[in-house]
Design an enzyme around this catalytic site. Structure first.
Site, PDB file in Angstrom:
ATOM      1  CD  GLU A 171     -70.061   6.482 -10.339  1.00  0.00           C
ATOM      2  OE1 GLU A 171     -69.128   7.225 -10.025  1.00  0.00           O
ATOM      3  OE2 GLU A 171     -70.883   6.049  -9.512  1.00  0.00           O
ATOM      4  CE1 TYR A 212     -65.385   5.868  -7.454  1.00  0.00           C
ATOM      5  CE2 TYR A 212     -65.913   6.929  -9.556  1.00  0.00           C
ATOM      6  CZ  TYR A 212     -66.276   6.548  -8.270  1.00  0.00           C
ATOM      7  OH  TYR A 212     -67.533   6.833  -7.814  1.00  0.00           O
ATOM      8  CG  ASP A 258     -65.546   8.385  -4.173  1.00  0.00           C
ATOM      9  OD1 ASP A 258     -65.375   7.945  -3.015  1.00  0.00           O
ATOM     10  OD2 ASP A 258     -66.642   8.813  -4.567  1.00  0.00           O
TER      11      ASP A 258
END
Ligand code: SF4
Length: 394
Positions: free
Chosen positions: A60, A143, A161
């Site tokens: 990520e 996020y 996102d």
């Protein structure tokens, strides 16, 4: 595997508009359509091999601002060297940065290591399970916390996102600049409402996958879309107009002067990344563009080139006289970082002995790329080597 255009998935189905009015049956159908599609068509990506939160976290962070194809080789090398939290926490920072070299946005790599050290200090080297604990770690925001907790543990958090925002905006025909705080909150509410609670991890990945492979920014592939019959933007024929184009920030031209000092043994001099980044003046791009990693001595070319080069050599590099070793101007090096167009006048300067500066390294020019360097420094080294007609080590 790709879906055939001959058999659109919504053929014969009634268009159902998504939104507050969507009833629970329609919502269930919508979720099933997307999850089934994800099951059948998801890309085979290395971070999808298991649900280890460490691996998901690394992927990520690497995927922020960077394309999947570019991330894969970095991800594999990084995991081979730092397979777990403890190895990352205790590894040399230089090695972390070297393995990040070329991905850009190096604060991400520094924060990764700092967060691993925090996990060792506070959580016994394991991944914390509570959202607030994750948010307290370096470099982990809303996020990333949602992505890790949902993908690793199926916790019920909807990620938002750029890809998910675009998909949600098109599904509900939300116009305007998606990054405006009010609209972003609205999109987060949409993502929360759509979330498939019983399989949050797959759901989030499915939404991201749809945005990355079908609901593309410029040309959404609505004919192949598994949820086309739920999409308001498609129904209205405005899919391509969403999201609205953001106003581009004006390009800033940055002119720098770099010096490739080298001695009789063809060693060159590189300066170290600072332990703390200085607070740069608004017009000083050097610290953020060059000096975060190992770099050739560089100054801004805001004054005359002659003066700036002379000051750099005499004052900062303590090169006594340049008469016997005249600086040779290399081909211009050009580089772009977001809104900045950088042009570097790089000079070769041959000296008898490289100056002994605190923390500096003397490295053969061919080996510069084995250090943690930015793409800009790599380009300067390549240009210098090209002009010396030698190959650069990769
Ligand atoms: Fe995106 Fe088109 Fe699918 Fe709507 S129908 S979600 S615009 S790809």
């Amino acid at each position: 595997m790709s879906m055939s255009e001959d058999s659109p998935p919504w053929r014969g189905q009634k268009l159902i508009v998504i939104g507050e009015e969507l009833d629970s049956v329609a919502l269930k159908q919508f979720r099933e359509s997307l999850l089934n599609w994800f099951q059948d068509y998801q890309r085979d990506l290395p971070w999808r091999k298991n649900r280890d939160p460490y691996r998901i976290w690394i992927s990520e962070i690497m995927l922020q601002q960077t394309r999947v194809a570019a991330v894969i080789p970095y991800y594999e090398k990084f995991l081979a060297r730092f397979p777990d939290i403890v190895s990352l926490a205790t590894g040399p920072q230089e090695e972390v940065l070297r393995l990040w070299s070329g991905l850009g946005y190096y604060s991400r790599a520094r924060n990764l290591q700092r967060a691993a050290q925090q996990m060792v200090a506070k959580h016994g080297g394991t991944f914390p399970r509570q959202r607030q604990e994750l948010l307290a770690l370096a470099g982990i925001g809303e996020y990333t916390a949602s992505a890790i907790l949902s993908i690793a543990f199926d916790d019920k958090h909807a990620v938002l996102d750029g890809n998910v925002a675009r998909v949600a905006a098109r599904l509900e025909a939300i116009r305007g600049d998606l990054r405006e705080p009010k609209r972003w909150r609205e999109l987060q509410s949409s993502a929360d409402r759509l979330l498939a609670h019983e399989s949050a991890g797959d759901w989030n990945q499915a939404m991201m996958e749809l945005g990355a492979t079908i609901c593309l920014p410029r040309s959404p592939q609505c004919l192949l879309c598994p949820v086309a019959n739920f999409c308001e933007a498609r129904r209205l024929g405005i899919a391509e107009a969403i999201p609205e184009k953001r106003k581009k920030r004006a390009t800033v031209i940055v002119q720098l002067i770099s010096v490739v000092l080298f001695d009789a043994k063809n060693n060159s001099l590189l300066l170290p990344p600072p332990t703390e980044m200085p607070k740069s003046a608004a017009d000083d791009h050097i610290p953020s563009l060059v000096a975060k990693l190992w770099h050739f001595p560089t100054v801004s070319a805001s004054t005359s080139t002659h003066k700036a080069l002379g000051a750099l050599l005499r004052t900062e590099l303590r090169v006594k006289s340049t008469k016997s070793h005249k600086p040779v101007l290399l081909d211009k090096v050009r580089h772009t970082v977001t809104y900045r167009a950088i042009s570097v006048a790089a000079y070769f300067v041959h000296v008898k002995q490289l100056p002994n500066l605190p923390g500096a390294k003397t490295v053969p020019l061919e080996a510069v790329s084995s250090l943690a360097i930015s793409n800009l420094t790599r380009k300067i080294a390549r240009t210098a080597l090209k002009q010396l007609s030698r190959p650069i080590a990769t």
